[in-house]
Scaffold this motif. Structure first.
Motif, PDB file in Angstrom:
ATOM      1  N   GLN A   1      -3.729  -3.007  17.483  1.00  0.00           N
ATOM      2  CA  GLN A   1      -3.006  -3.340  16.247  1.00  0.00           C
ATOM      3  C   GLN A   1      -2.646  -2.088  15.463  1.00  0.00           C
ATOM      4  O   GLN A   1      -1.564  -1.989  14.892  1.00  0.00           O
ATOM      5  CB  GLN A   1      -3.868  -4.269  15.379  1.00  0.00           C
TER       6      GLN A   1
ATOM      7  N   LEU B   1      10.015  -0.175   2.989  1.00  0.00           N
ATOM      8  CA  LEU B   1       9.840  -1.550   3.461  1.00  0.00           C
ATOM      9  C   LEU B   1       8.889  -1.662   4.652  1.00  0.00           C
ATOM     10  O   LEU B   1       7.948  -2.459   4.617  1.00  0.00           O
ATOM     11  CB  LEU B   1      11.195  -2.179   3.775  1.00  0.00           C
ATOM     12  N   PRO B   2       9.061  -0.849   5.716  1.00  0.00           N
ATOM     13  CA  PRO B   2       8.113  -0.971   6.840  1.00  0.00           C
ATOM     14  C   PRO B   2       6.675  -0.704   6.395  1.00  0.00           C
ATOM     15  O   PRO B   2       5.752  -1.338   6.896  1.00  0.00           O
ATOM     16  CB  PRO B   2       8.570   0.096   7.829  1.00  0.00           C
TER      17      PRO B   2
ATOM     18  N   LEU C   1       5.436  -3.813   4.787  1.00  0.00           N
ATOM     19  CA  LEU C   1       5.176  -4.827   5.812  1.00  0.00           C
ATOM     20  C   LEU C   1       3.818  -4.583   6.451  1.00  0.00           C
ATOM     21  O   LEU C   1       3.072  -5.506   6.753  1.00  0.00           O
ATOM     22  CB  LEU C   1       6.255  -4.786   6.896  1.00  0.00           C
ATOM     23  N   MET C   2       3.494  -3.292   6.628  1.00  0.00           N
ATOM     24  CA  MET C   2       2.235  -2.980   7.295  1.00  0.00           C
ATOM     25  C   MET C   2       1.020  -3.321   6.440  1.00  0.00           C
ATOM     26  O   MET C   2      -0.051  -3.561   6.960  1.00  0.00           O
ATOM     27  CB  MET C   2       2.203  -1.522   7.734  1.00  0.00           C
TER      28      MET C   2
ATOM     29  N   ILE D   1       0.506  -0.445  16.546  1.00  0.00           N
ATOM     30  CA  ILE D   1       1.741  -1.051  16.030  1.00  0.00           C
ATOM     31  C   ILE D   1       1.978  -0.619  14.588  1.00  0.00           C
ATOM     32  O   ILE D   1       3.118  -0.368  14.184  1.00  0.00           O
ATOM     33  CB  ILE D   1       1.672  -2.572  16.173  1.00  0.00           C
TER      34      ILE D   1
ATOM     35  N   SER E   1      -8.275  -9.994   8.779  1.00  0.00           N
ATOM     36  CA  SER E   1      -8.752 -11.382   8.871  1.00  0.00           C
ATOM     37  C   SER E   1      -9.086 -11.753  10.307  1.00  0.00           C
ATOM     38  O   SER E   1     -10.092 -12.418  10.560  1.00  0.00           O
ATOM     39  CB  SER E   1      -7.731 -12.375   8.327  1.00  0.00           C
ATOM     40  N   VAL E   2      -8.227 -11.313  11.250  1.00  0.00           N
ATOM     41  CA  VAL E   2      -8.520 -11.644  12.651  1.00  0.00           C
ATOM     42  C   VAL E   2      -9.847 -11.014  13.056  1.00  0.00           C
ATOM     43  O   VAL E   2     -10.690 -11.654  13.687  1.00  0.00           O
ATOM     44  CB  VAL E   2      -7.384 -11.159  13.572  1.00  0.00           C
TER      45      VAL E   2
ATOM     46  N   THR F   1       0.800  -6.093   4.858  1.00  0.00           N
ATOM     47  CA  THR F   1       0.562  -7.472   5.294  1.00  0.00           C
ATOM     48  C   THR F   1      -0.094  -7.483   6.674  1.00  0.00           C
ATOM     49  O   THR F   1      -1.036  -8.238   6.917  1.00  0.00           O
ATOM     50  CB  THR F   1       1.895  -8.234   5.354  1.00  0.00           C
ATOM     51  N   ALA F   2       0.416  -6.623   7.573  1.00  0.00           N
ATOM     52  CA  ALA F   2      -0.129  -6.607   8.925  1.00  0.00           C
ATOM     53  C   ALA F   2      -1.593  -6.174   8.908  1.00  0.00           C
ATOM     54  O   ALA F   2      -2.402  -6.667   9.692  1.00  0.00           O
ATOM     55  CB  ALA F   2       0.688  -5.676   9.806  1.00  0.00           C
TER      56      ALA F   2
ATOM     57  N   MET G   1       8.670   4.510  11.772  1.00  0.00           N
ATOM     58  CA  MET G   1      10.019   3.997  11.598  1.00  0.00           C
ATOM     59  C   MET G   1      10.567   4.305  10.200  1.00  0.00           C
ATOM     60  O   MET G   1      11.734   4.650  10.053  1.00  0.00           O
ATOM     61  CB  MET G   1       9.924   2.498  11.778  1.00  0.00           C
TER      62      MET G   1
ATOM     63  N   VAL H   1      -3.611  -9.143   7.909  1.00  0.00           N
ATOM     64  CA  VAL H   1      -3.746 -10.044   9.055  1.00  0.00           C
ATOM     65  C   VAL H   1      -4.790  -9.499  10.022  1.00  0.00           C
ATOM     66  O   VAL H   1      -5.684 -10.223  10.481  1.00  0.00           O
ATOM     67  CB  VAL H   1      -2.387 -10.204   9.764  1.00  0.00           C
TER      68      VAL H   1
ATOM     69  N   PHE I   1       3.591   2.621  14.682  1.00  0.00           N
ATOM     70  CA  PHE I   1       4.994   2.467  15.069  1.00  0.00           C
ATOM     71  C   PHE I   1       5.854   2.158  13.845  1.00  0.00           C
ATOM     72  O   PHE I   1       6.888   2.803  13.614  1.00  0.00           O
ATOM     73  CB  PHE I   1       5.093   1.357  16.118  1.00  0.00           C
ATOM     74  N   TYR I   2       5.409   1.197  13.044  1.00  0.00           N
ATOM     75  CA  TYR I   2       6.182   0.824  11.863  1.00  0.00           C
ATOM     76  C   TYR I   2       6.246   1.964  10.841  1.00  0.00           C
ATOM     77  O   TYR I   2       7.291   2.211  10.239  1.00  0.00           O
ATOM     78  CB  TYR I   2       5.565  -0.408  11.192  1.00  0.00           C
TER      79      TYR I   2
ATOM     80  N   ASN J   1      11.756   5.174   3.732  1.00  0.00           N
ATOM     81  CA  ASN J   1      12.008   3.744   3.612  1.00  0.00           C
ATOM     82  C   ASN J   1      10.680   3.033   3.345  1.00  0.00           C
ATOM     83  O   ASN J   1       9.798   3.028   4.191  1.00  0.00           O
ATOM     84  CB  ASN J   1      12.647   3.255   4.920  1.00  0.00           C
TER      85      ASN J   1
END
Lengths: 493, 130
Positions: B45, B85-86, B89-90, B48, B99-100, B92-93, B55, B96, B51-52, B83
């Protein structure tokens, strides 16, 4: 019509989840009315939404007043409204049966179970109506995390099965997230409609092809498409009966819907089907392998629930194959089959949960003389079995018919053969179960009196009857149902 | 050969993400210990997330807090700021992913109570015996 209905549909179970958790601590009496009331409300709201969409066409809902493409929008087209109705009604029917079975299986912890259960339902409702690719990832994880928790509440090997599901499910979700990342890299937006309008100029780009592969493989892991199905049989068969009765009919079907959404709302059928005909054929062949292999493994099972899980995997092959045939008949068959298969799987798992409630185990050797013990439950199983085999008056026949027509039109006879083969295997599977249920095990019953009749508990009977009637009603009304609902819901090719 | 090497060096962050992802994959598939599997999942995870983040990053990009007046007047060039935004977003990721991991740890605790081990081979052996 109230403009806020779509968002209300998924808010009812979400709020009820917290109410159930808090009030359930005080008294377990609060759990059932709150759960059922919230689901009944959202079932009613979803019907209103579908009626509105069929009358006035697609509409979007801007969450919190943040306009798309910056904010999240909910897209209500005929397909997503149909899925919303399906999710809310299947959830309502499943809950009627889950309440008594969870009360027996985990007394004193119902409120914990049902708060996760309700969050899962509202997550699935969000999944089917969201119009934002990243929001979809978050909702996918909300449904998955609650599912992990629900499955791990089972007895015996359930936590281990849940752990395997966590690993596989996370890989699937990460692949989806990577796919979205590549799309964002190229288009600079996350709104599905916005991505779709920007994509055509990048069709040749290898980045887009990478994104498409990641999205597809991620969703295939989540829907248990055959070689990626490893987590499903154990997870669904070890879960508490009250959990699998909700998860098994909906999770795989919702993910198949998401695949259709990704192909048609983010990419275009031209990109997915026409640009790479070889890959399209390859995926239909993969579906053929999925159907045949899952059917054969189902034959070797000696437990009713385990067998059903492999039937579910074979049905996923039907739908993926139907979508990837890339013609209108196949797609109609696939969309119709999503509805039918959700109801058939619901029917089987309701029967299995009634059997587990009474007998404690659904292994074949325990099912002898079941027709004396539970005649009504068995009658419902017969209706479900006829439908999954594809006998005409039941709804399973019609979707399979469209899938077959689609296979013939695409000239893909391997798929046609696989469908027929799997129907025959299903016939063998269910007639074997019925034969056992009608037979007497001579080793056990020597000199014993006949078993007493103890059918499904009264709380489970309405849901059993409703789902059996639904299978027949959709079958009898298949013509108008296809022309007035399914045809509109099928995305244009 | 030269162009290939230059590509590798200039996009090193993307190569690190791929390598990290493969390490995570290897751990998830190959390790028998459930905790190690879970750590593999976390590395996966994190790859990723990297990666974001790559970006959105830009060479010489400033923080994405701009003067409103200047922004409305069009005096801000997009290439001067990263930028955001990514990166958002991360967040939030990451939530997640946490929590997982939490659910996975809770499930693992239940496995340990049930079988007295977190080694996959030993657990399967104990299931066979019972």
């Amino acid at each position: 019509m109230n403009h806020n209905l779509p968002v209300l549909t998924l808010t009812f179970p979400l709020l009820a989840a917290f109410a159930v958790n808090l009030l359930g601590k005080i008294s377990k009496k609060h759990v059932a009315p709150w759960t059922l009331a919230s689901l009944a409300l959202s079932a009613a709201a979803s019907l209103l939404v579908l009626a509105e969409v069929l009358k006035n066409g697609t509409f979007t809902y801007t969450v919190g007043g943040w306009r798309a493409p910056y904010g999240i929008e909910l897209v209500l087209d005929p397909l997503s409204a149909l899925m919303l109705v399906l999710v809310s009604w299947v959830a309502l029917i499943a809950t009627c049966s889950a309440l008594p079975s969870i009360k027996k299986e985990m007394p004193g912890r119902e409120h914990l179970f049902f708060s996760l259960y309700l969050i899962l339902i509202s997550g699935m409702m969000g999944l089917v109506i969201t119009g934002d690719a990243f929001n979809l990832y978050v909702l996918l994880e909300i449904t998955s995390i609650t599912t992990y928790g629900l499955i791990a509440m089972g007895k015996g090997r359930a936590p281990l099965s849940s752990f395997n599901y966590i690993i596989m499910g996370t890989v699937g979700a990460c692949f989806y997230l990577l796919g979205v990342g590549y799309l964002y890299l190229v288009t600079g937006t996350l709104n599905m409609a916005d991505i779709a309008s920007a994509l055509p100029s990048f069709h040749e780009s290898p980045t887009i092809a990478t994104a498409f592969c990641f999205l597809m493989v991620g969703l295939w892991i989540k829907m248990a498409f055959f070689p990626l199905h490893g987590w499903l049989p154990n997870a669904y068969s070890h879960a508490p009966a009250g959990a699998s009765v909700l998860i098994a009919p909906l999770m795989t079907k919702v993910t198949v819907y998401l695949m259709i959404r990704v192909i048609f709302s983010i990419f275009s059928p031209q990109y997915a089907f026409l640009a790479h005909p070889r890959i399209q054929t390859l995926i239909v062949w993969a579906a053929v392998v999925a159907i045949v292999a899952a059917s054969l493994i189902a034959l070797s099972q000696r437990d009713l629930v385990k067998m059903l899980t492999y039937v579910v995997i074979a049905e996923v092959g039907y739908m993926v194959g139907g979508v990837w045939l890339g013609n209108e008949k196949g797609l109609t068959g696939a969309v119709f089959h999503i509805v039918n298969d959700a109801l058939m799987t619901l029917c089987f798992f309701l029967v299995a949960s009634a059997i587990l409630y009474r007998l404690g185990s659904a292994r074949f050797e325990n099912l002898h003389q079941l027709f004396r013990k539970m005649p009504l439950t068995l009658a419902v199983l017969v209706v479900g079995a006829l439908s999954v085999v594809g006998v005409p008056p039941t709804c399973g026949f019609f979707s399979k018919w469209y899938l077959l027509l689609g296979g013939i039109e695409a000239g893909h006879y391997g798929f046609v053969a696989a469908l027929i083969f799997s129907s025959l295997v299903n016939a063998v599977l269910f007639f074997r179960v019925l034969e056992i249920a009608f037979s007497v095990n001579h080793d056990e019953t020597d000199g014993e009196e006949l078993p007493v009749r103890a059918d499904a508990p009264a709380a489970m009977i309405p849901s059993l009857l409703i789902v059996a009637l639904a299978l027949l009603a959709i079958g009898f009304q298949a013509g108008p149902f296809i022309s007035q609902v399914i045809r509109l819901a099928v995305p244009a090719l | 050969m030269d162009g290939w090497l230059a590509d590798l060096v200039s996009k090193y962050n993307y190569w690190i993400y791929v390598v990290l992802m493969m390490i995570g994959f290897y751990a998830m598939i190959r390790k028998n210990n459930l905790v190690k599997k879970l750590i593999g999942m976390n590395i996966f995870q994190t790859a990723i997330i990297l990666f974001y983040i790559s970006m959105g990053a830009k060479r010489g990009g400033g923080i994405p807090i701009v003067d409103k007046a200047a922004g409305l007047a069009g005096a801000i060039r997009a290439s001067d700021i990263v930028n955001p935004l990514p990166h958002v977003l991360m967040l939030t990721a990451i939530v997640v992913s946490v929590s997982v991991t939490g659910v996975a740890l809770a499930v693992m605790l239940k496995i340990y109570k049930g079988y007295g081990s977190i080694d996959e081979d030993q657990i399967l052996e104990r299931i066979k015996k019972s």
